[in-house]
Write a protein that holds these residues in place. Structure first.
Motif, PDB file in Angstrom:
ATOM      1  N   MET A 163       0.691  -1.271  -0.081  1.00 45.60           N
ATOM      2  CA  MET A 163      -0.088   0.223   0.040  1.00 45.60           C
ATOM      3  C   MET A 163       0.765   1.157  -0.223  1.00 45.60           C
ATOM      4  SD  MET A 163      -3.036   1.293  -0.132  1.00 45.60           S
ATOM      5  CE  MET A 163      -4.081  -0.104   0.434  1.00 45.60           C
ATOM      6  N   LYS A 164       0.506   2.526  -0.782  1.00 48.53           N
ATOM      7  CA  LYS A 164       1.045   3.554  -0.820  1.00 48.53           C
ATOM      8  C   LYS A 164       0.362   4.423  -0.084  1.00 48.53           C
ATOM      9  CE  LYS A 164       4.109   2.097  -4.042  1.00 48.53           C
ATOM     10  NZ  LYS A 164       5.412   1.914  -3.867  1.00 48.53           N
ATOM     11  N   TYR A 165       1.389   5.531   0.383  1.00 56.58           N
ATOM     12  CA  TYR A 165       0.867   6.564   1.591  1.00 56.58           C
ATOM     13  C   TYR A 165       1.035   7.812   0.921  1.00 56.58           C
ATOM     14  CZ  TYR A 165       0.088   2.430   4.302  1.00 56.58           C
ATOM     15  OH  TYR A 165      -0.335   1.405   4.851  1.00 56.58           O
ATOM     16  N   TYR A 166       0.187   8.858   0.968  1.00 53.86           N
ATOM     17  CA  TYR A 166       0.220  10.163   0.588  1.00 53.86           C
ATOM     18  C   TYR A 166      -0.019  11.176   1.762  1.00 53.86           C
ATOM     19  CZ  TYR A 166       1.074   8.718  -4.222  1.00 53.86           C
ATOM     20  OH  TYR A 166       1.371   8.381  -5.253  1.00 53.86           O
ATOM     21  N   ALA A 167       0.586  12.487   1.784  1.00 57.95           N
ATOM     22  CA  ALA A 167       0.317  13.384   2.630  1.00 57.95           C
ATOM     23  C   ALA A 167       0.056  14.737   1.942  1.00 57.95           C
ATOM     24  CB  ALA A 167       1.345  13.632   4.006  1.00 57.95           C
ATOM     25  N   VAL A 168      -1.160  15.091   1.760  1.00 54.62           N
ATOM     26  CA  VAL A 168      -1.505  16.272   1.138  1.00 54.62           C
ATOM     27  C   VAL A 168      -1.593  17.453   2.113  1.00 54.62           C
ATOM     28  CG1 VAL A 168      -3.270  17.565  -0.304  1.00 54.62           C
ATOM     29  CG2 VAL A 168      -3.014  14.978  -0.705  1.00 54.62           C
ATOM     30  N   ILE A 169      -0.523  18.380   2.020  1.00 47.88           N
ATOM     31  CA  ILE A 169      -0.457  19.484   2.780  1.00 47.88           C
ATOM     32  C   ILE A 169      -1.050  20.744   2.195  1.00 47.88           C
ATOM     33  CG2 ILE A 169       0.921  20.904   4.209  1.00 47.88           C
ATOM     34  CD1 ILE A 169       1.154  17.925   4.964  1.00 47.88           C
ATOM     35  N   VAL A 170      -2.251  21.249   2.830  1.00 50.82           N
ATOM     36  CA  VAL A 170      -3.073  22.352   1.985  1.00 50.82           C
ATOM     37  C   VAL A 170      -2.682  23.484   2.572  1.00 50.82           C
ATOM     38  CG1 VAL A 170      -5.417  23.141   1.447  1.00 50.82           C
ATOM     39  CG2 VAL A 170      -4.839  20.540   1.733  1.00 50.82           C
ATOM     40  N   ALA A 171      -2.014  24.302   1.913  1.00 48.05           N
ATOM     41  CA  ALA A 171      -1.225  25.719   2.306  1.00 48.05           C
ATOM     42  C   ALA A 171      -1.911  26.621   1.309  1.00 48.05           C
ATOM     43  CB  ALA A 171       0.113  25.714   2.375  1.00 48.05           C
ATOM     44  N   SER A 225       6.873  10.147   9.828  1.00 45.38           N
ATOM     45  CA  SER A 225       5.914   9.069  10.106  1.00 45.38           C
ATOM     46  C   SER A 225       6.540   7.592   9.581  1.00 45.38           C
ATOM     47  CB  SER A 225       4.866   9.481   9.206  1.00 45.38           C
ATOM     48  OG  SER A 225       3.812   8.481   9.226  1.00 45.38           O
ATOM     49  N   GLU A 226       6.155   6.817  10.210  1.00 42.92           N
ATOM     50  CA  GLU A 226       6.470   5.350  10.087  1.00 42.92           C
ATOM     51  C   GLU A 226       5.963   5.125   8.635  1.00 42.92           C
ATOM     52  OE1 GLU A 226       5.501   2.681  12.997  1.00 42.92           O
ATOM     53  OE2 GLU A 226       6.550   3.642  14.577  1.00 42.92           O
ATOM     54  N   PHE A 227       4.790   5.594   8.158  1.00 44.55           N
ATOM     55  CA  PHE A 227       4.271   5.177   6.855  1.00 44.55           C
ATOM     56  C   PHE A 227       5.100   5.871   5.641  1.00 44.55           C
ATOM     57  CE2 PHE A 227       1.168   4.148   9.938  1.00 44.55           C
ATOM     58  CZ  PHE A 227       0.585   3.187   9.530  1.00 44.55           C
ATOM     59  N   SER A 280      -3.930   3.680  -2.643  1.00 46.95           N
ATOM     60  CA  SER A 280      -3.265   4.368  -1.548  1.00 46.95           C
ATOM     61  C   SER A 280      -4.161   4.572  -0.370  1.00 46.95           C
ATOM     62  CB  SER A 280      -2.466   5.752  -1.976  1.00 46.95           C
ATOM     63  OG  SER A 280      -3.447   6.531  -2.785  1.00 46.95           O
ATOM     64  N   VAL A 281      -3.423   5.141   0.846  1.00 46.98           N
ATOM     65  CA  VAL A 281      -4.186   6.037   1.705  1.00 46.98           C
ATOM     66  C   VAL A 281      -3.562   7.320   1.837  1.00 46.98           C
ATOM     67  CG1 VAL A 281      -4.424   6.095   4.341  1.00 46.98           C
ATOM     68  CG2 VAL A 281      -4.359   3.914   3.250  1.00 46.98           C
ATOM     69  N   ILE A 282      -4.521   8.262   1.900  1.00 49.23           N
ATOM     70  CA  ILE A 282      -4.375   9.758   1.772  1.00 49.23           C
ATOM     71  C   ILE A 282      -4.896  10.539   2.855  1.00 49.23           C
ATOM     72  CG2 ILE A 282      -4.604  11.822   0.120  1.00 49.23           C
ATOM     73  CD1 ILE A 282      -5.444   9.766  -1.967  1.00 49.23           C
ATOM     74  N   SER A 283      -3.660  11.118   3.348  1.00 48.32           N
ATOM     75  CA  SER A 283      -3.948  12.078   4.519  1.00 48.32           C
ATOM     76  C   SER A 283      -4.001  13.392   3.924  1.00 48.32           C
ATOM     77  CB  SER A 283      -2.850  11.883   5.621  1.00 48.32           C
ATOM     78  OG  SER A 283      -2.941  13.002   6.577  1.00 48.32           O
ATOM     79  N   ILE A 284      -5.101  14.157   4.645  1.00 50.77           N
ATOM     80  CA  ILE A 284      -4.988  15.734   4.039  1.00 50.77           C
ATOM     81  C   ILE A 284      -4.927  16.543   5.447  1.00 50.77           C
ATOM     82  CG2 ILE A 284      -6.717  17.285   2.914  1.00 50.77           C
ATOM     83  CD1 ILE A 284      -8.040  14.935   1.659  1.00 50.77           C
ATOM     84  N   LEU A 296      -0.166  11.045  16.177  1.00 54.06           N
ATOM     85  CA  LEU A 296      -1.338  11.204  15.635  1.00 54.06           C
ATOM     86  C   LEU A 296      -1.286  10.839  14.014  1.00 54.06           C
ATOM     87  CD1 LEU A 296      -4.221  11.856  15.728  1.00 54.06           C
ATOM     88  CD2 LEU A 296      -3.974  14.268  15.654  1.00 54.06           C
ATOM     89  N   ILE A 297      -0.335  11.281  13.398  1.00 53.92           N
ATOM     90  CA  ILE A 297      -0.282  10.787  11.894  1.00 53.92           C
ATOM     91  C   ILE A 297      -0.171   9.346  11.865  1.00 53.92           C
ATOM     92  CG2 ILE A 297       1.442  10.909  10.020  1.00 53.92           C
ATOM     93  CD1 ILE A 297       2.193  13.771  11.148  1.00 53.92           C
ATOM     94  N   ASP A 298       0.731   8.756  12.571  1.00 50.25           N
ATOM     95  CA  ASP A 298       0.743   7.281  12.406  1.00 50.25           C
ATOM     96  C   ASP A 298      -0.672   6.384  12.429  1.00 50.25           C
ATOM     97  OD1 ASP A 298       3.323   7.497  11.392  1.00 50.25           O
ATOM     98  OD2 ASP A 298       4.066   6.626  13.378  1.00 50.25           O
ATOM     99  N   LYS A 299      -1.310   6.962  13.620  1.00 48.94           N
ATOM    100  CA  LYS A 299      -2.483   6.411  14.221  1.00 48.94           C
ATOM    101  C   LYS A 299      -3.584   6.601  13.184  1.00 48.94           C
ATOM    102  CE  LYS A 299      -4.926   8.382  17.485  1.00 48.94           C
ATOM    103  NZ  LYS A 299      -5.379   8.965  18.794  1.00 48.94           N
ATOM    104  N   SER A 300      -3.809   7.793  12.487  1.00 45.42           N
ATOM    105  CA  SER A 300      -4.718   8.005  11.542  1.00 45.42           C
ATOM    106  C   SER A 300      -4.597   7.342  10.306  1.00 45.42           C
ATOM    107  CB  SER A 300      -4.818   9.769  11.206  1.00 45.42           C
ATOM    108  OG  SER A 300      -3.503  10.048  10.899  1.00 45.42           O
TER     109      SER A 300
END
Length: 224
Positions: A1-9, A43-45, A98-102, A114-118
């Motif tokens: 599984m791939k992981y992404y972090a979308v940082i909205v600025a 993050s571990e991910f 993937s799993v996408i964090s925003i 919190l990042i890893d838990k989410s």
């Protein structure tokens, strides 16, 4: 599984009483946005980081990266008219399962835990939305009056808001609606049940000048 972090600025910083957008203001001698990106890089991910910025701010951000010797890998995505469009621009670039964090760029004190838990909760359950219970009394406007409500019935929603890619990509195919206040509201409109997880009190959103001082206190406390 791939992981992404979308940082909205995309914020202009109007309530900060400064011409500099709040994501670029200095916090412990480093721009707020860099603290946020650093948190996800730990993050571990190991998510791939997508930074959504107004097109007019790209060159300024690049100059800041040189000035502060900031070399955490990330991809810059052009923002849109509303936050909805900015997130959609980023999500549309992701083509693999993937799993996408925003996450809001101006929540720089978020913890690795919190990042890893989410990420883990969304991987197992489809989505994970950080939220905390209000501590103040709450009143609801009713016509020209207000009435007390039970604060136990309410949550204060934060970011990160994390989703499996098929869920979030499907939701952002919906047409824009002014009632979309965050990613969870978009996904909910698409018919998906929203899962809340416990957020963090120190995961504050820098909105007003005093918030910078509070964030600095948290950073220094965490460093001890």
């Amino acid at each position: 599984m791939k992981y992404y972090a979308v940082i909205v600025a995309g914020g202009a910083g109007n309530r900060m009483q400064t011409e500099t957008p709040k994501q670029f203001l200095l916090l412990n001698n480093l721009p707020v946005l860099m603290h946020t990106i650093k948190a996800f890089a730990l993050s571990e991910f190991q998510p791939k980081i997508l930074l959504v910025l107004n097109q007019e701010q790209h060159s300024y951000w690049n100059k800041l990266c040189v000035e502060f010797n900031f070399n955490i890998p990330h991809t810059i995505i052009s923002g849109g008219k509303e936050r909805f469009h900015s997130v959609k621009n980023a999500v549309d670039t992701i083509t693999e399962e993937s799993v996408i964090s925003i996450h809001d760029a101006v929540r720089p004190i978020i913890s690795k835990d919190l990042i890893d838990k989410s990420f883990q909760y969304a991987l197992e359950n489809g989505n994970a939305i950080a939220a905390v219970k209000p501590t103040d009394s709450i009143r609801k406007k009713k016509d020209d009056n207000t009435e007390a409500v039970n604060r136990e019935d309410f949550f204060m929603v934060q970011t990160p808001q994390v989703f499996k890619s098929d869920i979030i990509k499907n939701a952002y195919n919906l047409p824009f609606d002014n009632n979309f206040t965050d990613d969870a509201s978009v996904v909910e409109q698409s018919g998906i049940k929203i899962n809340l997880i416990e957020g963090e009190r120190n995961n504050i959103k820098i909105t007003y000048p005093a918030d910078l001082e509070i964030a600095e206190w948290f950073l220094n406390k965490n460093a001890l």
